[in-house]
Scaffold this motif. Structure first.
Motif, PDB file in Angstrom:
ATOM      1  N   PRO A   1      38.660  80.608  -5.959  1.00 46.21           N
ATOM      2  CA  PRO A   1      39.466  81.552  -5.178  1.00 46.21           C
ATOM      3  C   PRO A   1      40.548  80.823  -4.381  1.00 46.21           C
ATOM      4  N   THR A   2      41.669  81.510  -4.154  1.00 45.00           N
ATOM      5  CA  THR A   2      42.742  80.950  -3.342  1.00 45.00           C
ATOM      6  C   THR A   2      42.345  81.025  -1.878  1.00 45.00           C
ATOM      7  N   PRO A   3      42.465  79.924  -1.139  1.00 42.02           N
ATOM      8  CA  PRO A   3      42.115  79.959   0.285  1.00 42.02           C
ATOM      9  C   PRO A   3      42.999  80.934   1.061  1.00 42.02           C
ATOM     10  N   ASP A   4      42.439  81.513   2.117  1.00 43.31           N
ATOM     11  CA  ASP A   4      43.148  82.424   3.014  1.00 43.31           C
ATOM     12  C   ASP A   4      44.094  81.597   3.881  1.00 43.31           C
ATOM     13  N   LYS A   5      45.395  81.700   3.631  1.00 42.53           N
ATOM     14  CA  LYS A   5      46.364  80.848   4.332  1.00 42.53           C
ATOM     15  C   LYS A   5      46.568  81.262   5.787  1.00 42.53           C
ATOM     16  N   ALA A   6      46.348  82.526   6.127  1.00 45.59           N
ATOM     17  CA  ALA A   6      46.443  82.943   7.537  1.00 45.59           C
ATOM     18  C   ALA A   6      45.315  82.296   8.340  1.00 45.59           C
ATOM     19  N   ALA A   7      44.110  82.336   7.802  1.00 43.47           N
ATOM     20  CA  ALA A   7      42.972  81.696   8.472  1.00 43.47           C
ATOM     21  C   ALA A   7      43.178  80.186   8.523  1.00 43.47           C
ATOM     22  N   PHE A   8      43.759  79.631   7.465  1.00 49.36           N
ATOM     23  CA  PHE A   8      44.043  78.201   7.434  1.00 49.36           C
ATOM     24  C   PHE A   8      45.006  77.814   8.549  1.00 49.36           C
ATOM     25  N   GLY A   9      46.057  78.610   8.767  1.00 47.23           N
ATOM     26  CA  GLY A   9      47.011  78.341   9.848  1.00 47.23           C
ATOM     27  C   GLY A   9      46.325  78.272  11.203  1.00 47.23           C
TER      28      GLY A   9
ATOM     29  N   GLU B   1      44.490  73.967  -5.405  1.00 44.06           N
ATOM     30  CA  GLU B   1      45.570  73.744  -4.447  1.00 44.06           C
ATOM     31  C   GLU B   1      45.007  73.197  -3.128  1.00 44.06           C
ATOM     32  N   ASP B   2      45.356  71.948  -2.801  1.00 46.29           N
ATOM     33  CA  ASP B   2      44.989  71.320  -1.533  1.00 46.29           C
ATOM     34  C   ASP B   2      46.189  71.434  -0.594  1.00 46.29           C
ATOM     35  N   ALA B   3      46.048  70.957   0.647  1.00 50.30           N
ATOM     36  CA  ALA B   3      47.130  71.135   1.623  1.00 50.30           C
ATOM     37  C   ALA B   3      47.329  69.887   2.468  1.00 50.30           C
ATOM     38  N   ALA B   4      48.589  69.659   2.850  1.00 49.38           N
ATOM     39  CA  ALA B   4      48.949  68.592   3.791  1.00 49.38           C
ATOM     40  C   ALA B   4      49.852  69.225   4.852  1.00 49.38           C
ATOM     41  N   VAL B   5      49.622  68.832   6.117  1.00 51.25           N
ATOM     42  CA  VAL B   5      50.382  69.377   7.235  1.00 51.25           C
ATOM     43  C   VAL B   5      50.939  68.222   8.055  1.00 51.25           C
ATOM     44  N   GLU B   6      52.260  68.226   8.256  1.00 51.74           N
ATOM     45  CA  GLU B   6      52.901  67.239   9.124  1.00 51.74           C
ATOM     46  C   GLU B   6      53.297  67.940  10.422  1.00 51.74           C
ATOM     47  N   TYR B   7      53.042  67.271  11.551  1.00 56.34           N
ATOM     48  CA  TYR B   7      53.391  67.837  12.849  1.00 56.34           C
ATOM     49  C   TYR B   7      53.898  66.723  13.758  1.00 56.34           C
ATOM     50  N   VAL B   8      54.583  67.111  14.838  1.00 55.90           N
ATOM     51  CA  VAL B   8      55.161  66.152  15.777  1.00 55.90           C
ATOM     52  C   VAL B   8      54.436  66.289  17.113  1.00 55.90           C
ATOM     53  N   TRP B   9      54.088  65.160  17.720  1.00 56.39           N
ATOM     54  CA  TRP B   9      53.430  65.157  19.030  1.00 56.39           C
ATOM     55  C   TRP B   9      54.201  64.264  19.986  1.00 56.39           C
ATOM     56  N   ASN B  10      53.967  64.472  21.279  1.00 59.32           N
ATOM     57  CA  ASN B  10      54.549  63.570  22.264  1.00 59.32           C
ATOM     58  C   ASN B  10      53.545  63.312  23.379  1.00 59.32           C
ATOM     59  N   PHE B  11      53.803  62.251  24.136  1.00 59.04           N
ATOM     60  CA  PHE B  11      52.963  61.914  25.274  1.00 59.04           C
ATOM     61  C   PHE B  11      53.227  62.920  26.379  1.00 59.04           C
ATOM     62  N   ILE B  12      52.189  63.430  27.003  1.00 58.44           N
ATOM     63  CA  ILE B  12      52.349  64.352  28.116  1.00 58.44           C
ATOM     64  C   ILE B  12      53.047  63.602  29.246  1.00 58.44           C
ATOM     65  N   GLY B  13      54.184  64.136  29.681  1.00 55.87           N
ATOM     66  CA  GLY B  13      54.935  63.519  30.764  1.00 55.87           C
ATOM     67  C   GLY B  13      55.750  62.305  30.363  1.00 55.87           C
TER      68      GLY B  13
ATOM     69  N   GLY C   1      37.368  77.496  -2.647  1.00 55.06           N
ATOM     70  CA  GLY C   1      38.240  78.500  -2.072  1.00 55.06           C
ATOM     71  C   GLY C   1      38.411  78.410  -0.572  1.00 55.06           C
ATOM     72  N   GLN C   2      37.958  77.335   0.031  1.00 47.53           N
ATOM     73  CA  GLN C   2      38.121  77.120   1.473  1.00 47.53           C
ATOM     74  C   GLN C   2      38.778  75.759   1.693  1.00 47.53           C
ATOM     75  N   PHE C   3      39.771  75.715   2.590  1.00 46.12           N
ATOM     76  CA  PHE C   3      40.359  74.427   2.936  1.00 46.12           C
ATOM     77  C   PHE C   3      39.422  73.703   3.894  1.00 46.12           C
ATOM     78  N   LYS C   4      39.012  72.497   3.511  1.00 46.18           N
ATOM     79  CA  LYS C   4      38.111  71.677   4.325  1.00 46.18           C
ATOM     80  C   LYS C   4      38.890  70.462   4.820  1.00 46.18           C
ATOM     81  N   PHE C   5      38.857  70.216   6.140  1.00 42.36           N
ATOM     82  CA  PHE C   5      39.547  69.063   6.709  1.00 42.36           C
ATOM     83  C   PHE C   5      39.016  67.787   6.071  1.00 42.36           C
ATOM     84  N   ALA C   6      39.934  66.917   5.634  1.00 40.38           N
ATOM     85  CA  ALA C   6      39.541  65.680   4.953  1.00 40.38           C
ATOM     86  C   ALA C   6      39.920  64.438   5.744  1.00 40.38           C
ATOM     87  N   SER C   7      41.135  64.419   6.351  1.00 39.07           N
ATOM     88  CA  SER C   7      41.576  63.202   7.026  1.00 39.07           C
ATOM     89  C   SER C   7      42.825  63.486   7.846  1.00 39.07           C
ATOM     90  N   GLU C   8      43.135  62.534   8.748  1.00 41.26           N
ATOM     91  CA  GLU C   8      44.366  62.593   9.536  1.00 41.26           C
ATOM     92  C   GLU C   8      44.889  61.185   9.732  1.00 41.26           C
TER      93      GLU C   8
END
Length: 160
Positions: free
Chosen positions: A23-31, A68-80, A96-103
């Motif tokens: 099954p295709t994973p639920d992308k809204a729940a994945f978000g 279909e697996d997924a990769a997410v890129e995001y930007v972070w900064n130091f608080i202050g 059919g479920q996206f399972k966290f694998a690594s970061e």
């Protein structure tokens, strides 16, 4: 339309498709799961996500199972502070479920900037910009590419 249905059924019967497709994973729940994971990881390090509009998700078969697996890129900064980095989250499709694998941290101020492009041939592909000796912190000028592969729960940088 009928011809397409018959061709599809024929391909399925002859092994051209999986007998029981995943099954295709639920992308809204994945978000929502991605939001929670980023908050969890950054809270541990006194960081915050900056520029949420810069978050990017790509899908493709990373682990060779046809799903279909997924990769997410995001930007972070130091608080202050004014330091920043770019993180990568990887999820594999299991039943059919996206399972966290690594970061992994894949870029940041003073190192390089990355742009997540695709998943293909078992690799997560990026365009990069690294700093020449005279570049300002805002503006790396040397263009390149890189890729990461997933080995178990580790992301390993490799040449494209």
């Amino acid at each position: 339309s009928t011809a397409l249905l018959i061709a599809s059924l024929h391909a399925s019967a002859s092994g051209g498709a999986r007998a029981t497709p995943t099954p295709t994973p639920d992308k809204a729940a994945f978000g929502k799961a991605v939001d929670a994971k980023i908050k969890e990881l950054l809270r541990e390090e006194d960081l915050e996500e900056s520029n949420r509009d810069r978050r990017k998700t790509v899908y493709g078969d990373l682990d060779g199972d046809g799903d279909e697996d997924a990769a997410v890129e995001y930007v972070w900064n130091f608080i202050g502070g004014n330091g920043w980095g770019q993180g990568l989250l990887v999820y594999v499709n299991e039943n059919g479920q996206f399972k966290f694998a690594s970061e992994e941290t894949v870029g940041g101020k003073g190192g390089r900037m990355t742009e997540l492009k695709s998943i293909g041939n078992g690799k997560i592909n990026f365009d990069t910009e690294t700093y020449a000796e005279d570049d300002a912190d805002c503006c790396p000028s040397i263009k390149g590419t890189t890729a990461y592969v997933l080995r178990g729960d580790q992301l390993i940088e490799t040449k494209k």
